[in-house]
Write a protein that holds these residues in place. Structure first.
Motif, short mmCIF file in Angstrom:
data_model
loop_
_atom_site.label_atom_id
_atom_site.label_comp_id
_atom_site.label_asym_id
_atom_site.label_seq_id
_atom_site.Cartn_x
_atom_site.Cartn_y
_atom_site.Cartn_z
N ASP A 156 -35.07 61.67 -132.42
CA ASP A 156 -33.89 60.95 -131.95
C ASP A 156 -32.62 61.67 -132.37
OD1 ASP A 156 -35.55 58.96 -130.95
OD2 ASP A 156 -35.32 57.67 -132.71
N PHE A 157 -31.64 61.64 -131.48
CA PHE A 157 -30.31 62.12 -131.80
C PHE A 157 -29.35 60.97 -131.52
CE2 PHE A 157 -26.22 63.77 -130.26
CZ PHE A 157 -25.77 64.35 -131.44
N ILE A 158 -28.72 60.46 -132.57
CA ILE A 158 -27.80 59.34 -132.40
C ILE A 158 -26.44 59.90 -132.02
CG2 ILE A 158 -26.63 57.43 -133.55
CD1 ILE A 158 -29.17 57.00 -135.19
N GLN A 159 -25.99 59.50 -130.84
CA GLN A 159 -24.68 59.93 -130.36
C GLN A 159 -23.56 59.19 -131.06
OE1 GLN A 159 -24.85 59.29 -126.11
NE2 GLN A 159 -25.15 61.47 -125.83
N GLU A 160 -23.72 57.87 -131.17
CA GLU A 160 -22.70 57.08 -131.84
C GLU A 160 -23.22 55.68 -132.15
OE1 GLU A 160 -19.17 56.74 -129.41
OE2 GLU A 160 -20.36 56.73 -127.60
N PHE A 161 -22.49 55.03 -133.02
CA PHE A 161 -22.74 53.63 -133.35
C PHE A 161 -21.65 52.83 -132.67
CE2 PHE A 161 -24.60 56.03 -136.85
CZ PHE A 161 -25.88 55.50 -136.88
N ILE A 178 -14.95 60.04 -124.61
CA ILE A 178 -15.00 61.48 -124.37
C ILE A 178 -14.23 62.24 -125.45
CG2 ILE A 178 -14.27 63.33 -122.80
CD1 ILE A 178 -14.78 61.25 -120.51
N SER A 179 -13.03 61.76 -125.76
CA SER A 179 -12.20 62.49 -126.73
C SER A 179 -12.75 62.43 -128.14
CB SER A 179 -10.77 61.95 -126.70
OG SER A 179 -10.71 60.62 -127.16
N TYR A 180 -13.59 61.46 -128.43
CA TYR A 180 -14.17 61.32 -129.76
C TYR A 180 -15.32 62.30 -130.01
CZ TYR A 180 -17.14 59.20 -133.35
OH TYR A 180 -17.92 59.00 -134.45
N LYS A 181 -16.08 62.60 -128.98
CA LYS A 181 -17.31 63.38 -129.15
C LYS A 181 -17.09 64.82 -129.62
CE LYS A 181 -20.50 60.83 -126.22
NZ LYS A 181 -20.40 59.69 -127.02
N MET A 195 -16.78 56.06 -137.48
CA MET A 195 -18.22 56.13 -137.34
C MET A 195 -18.74 55.03 -136.44
SD MET A 195 -21.14 56.17 -140.12
CE MET A 195 -22.74 56.37 -139.45
N ILE A 196 -18.37 53.78 -136.71
CA ILE A 196 -18.74 52.69 -135.82
C ILE A 196 -17.54 52.47 -134.90
CG2 ILE A 196 -19.36 50.27 -135.61
CD1 ILE A 196 -20.77 50.50 -138.28
N ARG A 197 -17.73 52.81 -133.65
CA ARG A 197 -16.67 52.72 -132.67
C ARG A 197 -16.42 51.27 -132.28
NH1 ARG A 197 -13.85 56.64 -132.05
NH2 ARG A 197 -13.70 56.54 -129.82
N THR A 198 -15.17 50.88 -132.19
CA THR A 198 -14.80 49.53 -131.75
C THR A 198 -13.69 49.63 -130.72
OG1 THR A 198 -13.16 49.23 -133.51
CG2 THR A 198 -15.41 48.48 -133.99
N ASN A 199 -13.50 48.54 -129.98
CA ASN A 199 -12.43 48.49 -128.99
C ASN A 199 -11.91 47.04 -128.94
OD1 ASN A 199 -10.76 48.50 -126.74
ND2 ASN A 199 -12.11 49.85 -125.56
N PRO A 200 -11.07 46.67 -129.91
CA PRO A 200 -10.58 45.29 -129.98
C PRO A 200 -9.77 44.87 -128.75
CG PRO A 200 -9.64 46.63 -131.76
CD PRO A 200 -10.59 47.49 -131.01
N GLU A 201 -9.07 45.82 -128.14
CA GLU A 201 -8.25 45.49 -126.96
C GLU A 201 -9.13 45.05 -125.79
OE1 GLU A 201 -4.48 47.47 -124.56
OE2 GLU A 201 -5.87 48.80 -125.59
N LEU A 202 -10.20 45.78 -125.53
CA LEU A 202 -11.12 45.41 -124.45
C LEU A 202 -11.83 44.10 -124.78
CD1 LEU A 202 -12.47 46.00 -121.74
CD2 LEU A 202 -14.12 47.43 -122.96
N LEU A 203 -12.23 43.93 -126.03
CA LEU A 203 -12.91 42.69 -126.42
C LEU A 203 -12.01 41.48 -126.21
CD1 LEU A 203 -15.34 41.19 -127.55
CD2 LEU A 203 -14.48 41.69 -129.85
N THR A 204 -10.76 41.57 -126.60
CA THR A 204 -9.83 40.46 -126.42
C THR A 204 -9.72 40.08 -124.94
OG1 THR A 204 -8.57 41.07 -128.38
CG2 THR A 204 -7.42 39.71 -126.75
N TYR A 205 -9.62 41.08 -124.08
CA TYR A 205 -9.47 40.80 -122.65
C TYR A 205 -10.76 40.22 -122.06
CZ TYR A 205 -7.72 41.03 -117.93
OH TYR A 205 -7.30 40.68 -116.67
N ILE A 206 -11.91 40.75 -122.47
CA ILE A 206 -13.18 40.22 -121.96
C ILE A 206 -13.38 38.78 -122.43
CG2 ILE A 206 -15.70 40.45 -122.20
CD1 ILE A 206 -14.43 42.31 -120.13
N ASN A 207 -12.99 38.47 -123.66
CA ASN A 207 -13.06 37.08 -124.14
C ASN A 207 -12.25 36.17 -123.22
OD1 ASN A 207 -14.71 37.34 -126.46
ND2 ASN A 207 -12.98 37.95 -127.72
N GLU A 208 -11.04 36.62 -122.84
CA GLU A 208 -10.20 35.84 -121.93
C GLU A 208 -10.89 35.63 -120.59
OE1 GLU A 208 -6.33 37.70 -121.53
OE2 GLU A 208 -6.07 37.77 -123.72
N LEU A 209 -11.44 36.70 -120.03
CA LEU A 209 -12.13 36.60 -118.74
C LEU A 209 -13.35 35.68 -118.83
CD1 LEU A 209 -12.07 40.30 -117.44
CD2 LEU A 209 -10.67 38.39 -116.65
#
Length: 190
Positions: A63-68, A128-131, A1-15
């Motif tokens: 309102d139509f909530i697409q995602e959190f 895309i694949s989640y929707k 329900m609440i989408r996360t992306n720990p891999e991208l967050l880790t890399y952005i923290n490094e950058l």
């Protein structure tokens, strides 16, 4: 329900910690809109901390909530590729901290940093694949099944997200949601 992306967050923290790449940090309060529907922006955002809702408002104000979106999720990137104004609103639900990257710096990272490029493509593919499965499930099953599924995925559902937002996410009225929640509560008490 609440989408996360720990891999991208880790890399952005490094950058971000390396500096000199145009990534800044920005804070937003709950209920503050970060992006407005049908407006042009020159930034891509990646959530460092907090939860947002991504939603469309129709001409009648519904309102139509697409995602959190949670930690590591990006928004504004589709507008970079399309060149169009934003097609949705992004609003903070909790205290929000985001990494903010200008379109120019975002494109530079895409062109020059293969790992960043791969992570962005992977993140867009996941969106895309989640929707389709989510929308299919919501249309194929009654409200009760959808609520039970959400509670299983996110047990603290109603403590973090308002009932109104849950109803908009499920595409039902607040009254229908409350009626179903009450029925589930009575069933669990017996």
């Amino acid at each position: 329900m609440i989408r996360t992306n720990p891999e991208l967050l880790t890399y952005i923290n490094e950058l971000y910690n390396k500096k000199n790449n145009g990534i800044t940090e920005e804070k937003h309060n709950p209920k503050q809109r970060v992006i407005e529907q049908n407006k042009r922006y020159n930034w891509v955002y990646i959530i460092k901390k907090g939860i947002t809702k991504c939603y469309l408002s129709d001409e009648n104000g519904k309102d139509f909530i697409q995602e959190f979106l949670g930690e590591g999720m990006e928004f504004g990137e589709i507008e970079v590729f399309s060149g169009n104004p934003s097609f949705c609103c992004i609003e903070a639900i909790t205290e929000l901290v985001v990494y903010k990257i200008s379109y120019i710096d975002f494109n530079t990272l895409l062109e020059n940093d293969k790992k960043f490029n791969r992570l962005v493509i992977k993140a867009m593919a996941a969106k895309i694949s989640y929707k389709a499965p989510r929308h299919s499930y919501q249309q194929s099953y009654p409200i009760e099944d959808n609520i039970l599924r959400l509670q299983q995925l996110f047990p603290e559902l109603t403590e973090v997200i308002s009932k109104s937002d849950i109803a908009n996410y499920l595409g039902v009225t607040l009254r229908s949601l409350n009626r179903t929640l009450n029925q589930l509560k009575h069933r669990n008490e017996n």
